[in-house]
Every structure is written in structure tokens, then in C-alpha cells.
Design an enzyme around this catalytic site. Sequence first.
Site, mmCIF file in Angstrom:
data_model
loop_
_atom_site.group_PDB
_atom_site.id
_atom_site.type_symbol
_atom_site.label_atom_id
_atom_site.label_comp_id
_atom_site.label_asym_id
_atom_site.label_seq_id
_atom_site.Cartn_x
_atom_site.Cartn_y
_atom_site.Cartn_z
ATOM 1 N N ARG A 267 0.825 -1.200 0.000
ATOM 2 C CA ARG A 267 0.000 0.000 0.000
ATOM 3 C C ARG A 267 0.865 1.259 0.000
ATOM 4 O O ARG A 267 1.802 1.385 0.800
ATOM 5 C CB ARG A 267 -0.914 -0.007 1.233
ATOM 6 C CG ARG A 267 -1.728 1.253 1.457
ATOM 7 C CD ARG A 267 -2.784 1.444 0.394
ATOM 8 N NE ARG A 267 -3.723 2.495 0.809
ATOM 9 C CZ ARG A 267 -4.595 3.047 -0.009
ATOM 10 N NH1 ARG A 267 -4.651 2.666 -1.285
ATOM 11 N NH2 ARG A 267 -5.424 3.974 0.431
ATOM 12 N N HIS A 337 -4.725 -1.920 7.482
ATOM 13 C CA HIS A 337 -5.410 -2.007 6.187
ATOM 14 C C HIS A 337 -6.267 -0.776 5.893
ATOM 15 O O HIS A 337 -6.656 -0.554 4.734
ATOM 16 C CB HIS A 337 -6.308 -3.247 6.143
ATOM 17 C CG HIS A 337 -5.588 -4.517 5.830
ATOM 18 N ND1 HIS A 337 -4.734 -5.136 6.717
ATOM 19 C CD2 HIS A 337 -5.605 -5.298 4.705
ATOM 20 C CE1 HIS A 337 -4.262 -6.244 6.160
ATOM 21 N NE2 HIS A 337 -4.761 -6.369 4.952
ATOM 22 N N GLU A 362 -13.811 -21.298 27.302
ATOM 23 C CA GLU A 362 -12.862 -22.040 28.137
ATOM 24 C C GLU A 362 -12.426 -21.237 29.358
ATOM 25 O O GLU A 362 -11.311 -21.380 29.849
ATOM 26 C CB GLU A 362 -11.623 -22.468 27.333
ATOM 27 C CG GLU A 362 -11.918 -23.308 26.115
ATOM 28 C CD GLU A 362 -12.711 -24.562 26.429
ATOM 29 O OE1 GLU A 362 -12.499 -25.151 27.508
ATOM 30 O OE2 GLU A 362 -13.554 -24.931 25.616
ATOM 31 N N GLU A 366 -11.202 -13.012 33.107
ATOM 32 C CA GLU A 366 -11.309 -12.793 34.544
ATOM 33 C C GLU A 366 -11.125 -14.104 35.319
ATOM 34 O O GLU A 366 -10.459 -14.136 36.367
ATOM 35 C CB GLU A 366 -12.673 -12.164 34.873
ATOM 36 C CG GLU A 366 -12.863 -10.747 34.336
ATOM 37 C CD GLU A 366 -13.107 -10.679 32.827
ATOM 38 O OE1 GLU A 366 -12.952 -9.585 32.251
ATOM 39 O OE2 GLU A 366 -13.454 -11.723 32.225
#
Length: 382
Positions: A267, A337, A362, A366
Site C-alpha cells: 500500500r 489495512h 474455556e 477474569e
Amino acid sequence: MDFSLTEDQTMIVDLVKQIGEDVLAPQASEIAERGEFPEENIELLREMDLFGIPVPEEYGGLDMGFLTWGLVGELLSYYCSTTGSIFGAHMLAQYPIMAHGTDEQKQKYLVPMTTGEHIGAFGLTEPNAGSDAGAVSTKAELRGDRYALNGTKVFISNAGPAQTYVILANLDPEKGTRGLTAFIVEKGTPGFEFGKDEKKMGWDALPNCELIFRDCEVPVENVLYRPGRGFRVAMDTLGVGRLGMAVGAVGLAQAAFDAAILYAQQREQFGKKIAEFQAIQFKLADMATEIELSRLMYQKAAWLKDEDEAFEKEAAMAKVYSSEMVSRVTSEAVQIHGGVGYTREFPVERYMREAKLFEIVEGTSEIQRGIIANRLLRENRI
């Protein structure tokens, strides 16, 4: 720790890279967009014996340990996050049978899961029991030589396509965790049905279905470990699950980083590649550093597991750091991007949506910090 790969590890990693580049990556975005379980990819994993990496050879596995399993899981998540997540969720049902099952249970259930003939799913979460495993309300009632299960599970990954389920139910809800019992339940058992498949922010091709049990009768020989010890089974399994979440987070973050660094070198703005701007260079440096730290953390936890050492604290550390890392890295990848990063023309948009999951499932961030703190205080008690 020895960071060099063995000849066998190198061979399996190279094979996964080859199928990843040739098969998984080219169709990853299409799979996610289509929202259909990628059976063709699962068949490929079966053919390569990837479901048996840490399983002992006597049950059809490769006996190569959890470090190798992690290396493979990271690559699968890198090339196709959906396939990597199915691979990881499968272990949540495979591991408790491997660790706590009788020889008869292993022959009947672990062997076909190791070959990939059967896919597995783990059923703990309920509408009112997520982080609080002791709040499980699915009931198990002994009736002669069978247990009748009644209740509902939610957000169960792999549910539907999976054939083998490890389900947590309570023999005595008033006892909390002391009443929990783990059961192996087969798809098609009378009284076992599937509810809605959740519509999520991301992961559209990963099924997360309700499991509904209405007087579902399970033979007593399908109890894992023993009655009333399901909490132990669940905690052992979640330790491996946290390791798997760290593995998946690293794979997804690496994919986002590689997309960002490639785009930054292509870019042009203000007459030069955006990779030449210090602001972008600093982002890339931070992203790469955090990914490498996360990779080292999960590899240490996996190594400890393979050495039969306590690994739960390290797995929790790997999970909480990696899950928050992947959110930061994917967000920065979108930022690099610019406007096109917010469109579905580039995969970083999907990566950013998928990343949030790692901070929740899972055990939330915290919960992980609570686990880590408890272990630290126990180790440094005065």
C-alpha cells in the site's frame, strides 16, 4: 526446554504446512462465509492421522505429546481458523476419555476418535452454568443399570456433526461440584436431541448447538472416572482446553500479522509504502513481539504437560495473554489495512470478529486471572 524439533515433529509440521497452503488456506474464507461444517477438511485430517497426535499408540495414536499437538493446531488455525477450532474442540472430548476412561471405554470410544472416524464434543456449559461449573443443573438419576439424563447444554462446539459427547450432569445438585458426574453419550441415543445452532459474531461454520436431554438413558459403564468425580474430569479437561485456546489464538494472530505486513509493503500513501512510516513499523514490531511471547507461553505449558508436571497455571497464563493478544493484533491488522480492512474483501475483518471468542470461551479472562492468582498464592504461602 529444548526448542529444536525432532525429525518426526519436523515431518508432521511440514506436511501440515503443505496441506495448509494447498488446500486449507484457499478455501478458508469461503468456508467461513458459507457457514457449513467443512467435512472435506476433516476428512483430510483423518487421512493424515492428525487426531491421534497425543494419544498412546495402543489406542491408535501417534504418542507425540501435546507440544506437537499444539504446533499442528497453531498451523491449522493459521491456514483455516474453522478447521483449527474443530480440531481443538475435538480434544475436549478425546482427552477426558484418554485421561480417565477405562480400557473398555478407550477401546470403544477413544480409538474411533483417534482415527477421526468419530468427532467429539464436550458438554459442560448451560444457560445458568458457564464459569460456575458447580451450578450445572442437568440431572442424572440412577435407574437400575442406567442413568437418566435431563437438562440442556448450550454453546457446545462441534455439536451436531460430533458422534461422541462427554457430558457433565449432577447426581445431587444440592452438593454442587461434589455431585457432578461425567458421562459418555453417543449421538442417536434416545432422549438426546439437538436444539438451535447459535448465530454468532464469527465462526459461522463452527457449530455451537444446544444439547437437550429428556430421560436420555446412559449405561452405568459410560460413567467417566467414577460417580461424583465429574468436577475433577472437567477441571483436567479445561486445563487442556485453555492450552488449546492459546494455540488457536496464536495461529489466528499470526495470520492477521502476515496479512498486515504484506499489505503494509504494498500500500502506498504520500508517495511511499506505508511500511516506511514509523507509526506502522512500531505497530508491526509490537504485534510480532506479542505473538512470539504467546507462542513461547503455550509451548512451555504443553512441554510441562508432556513432562507430566503441573501445567495448569502456565496454561491459564498462556490462555489469558494469548486471547487478549489476538484481539489487539487483529485490531491493529484492520487499522493497518485502513478502510478496506473493514470490508469483507480482506480476511482481517473476519479475523477481528473471530478473535473476541478467545477472551470468553474455556473460561473468561477474569476467570483465568483468578486461577493464576490462586496458584501463585498457594505456591507462595507464608
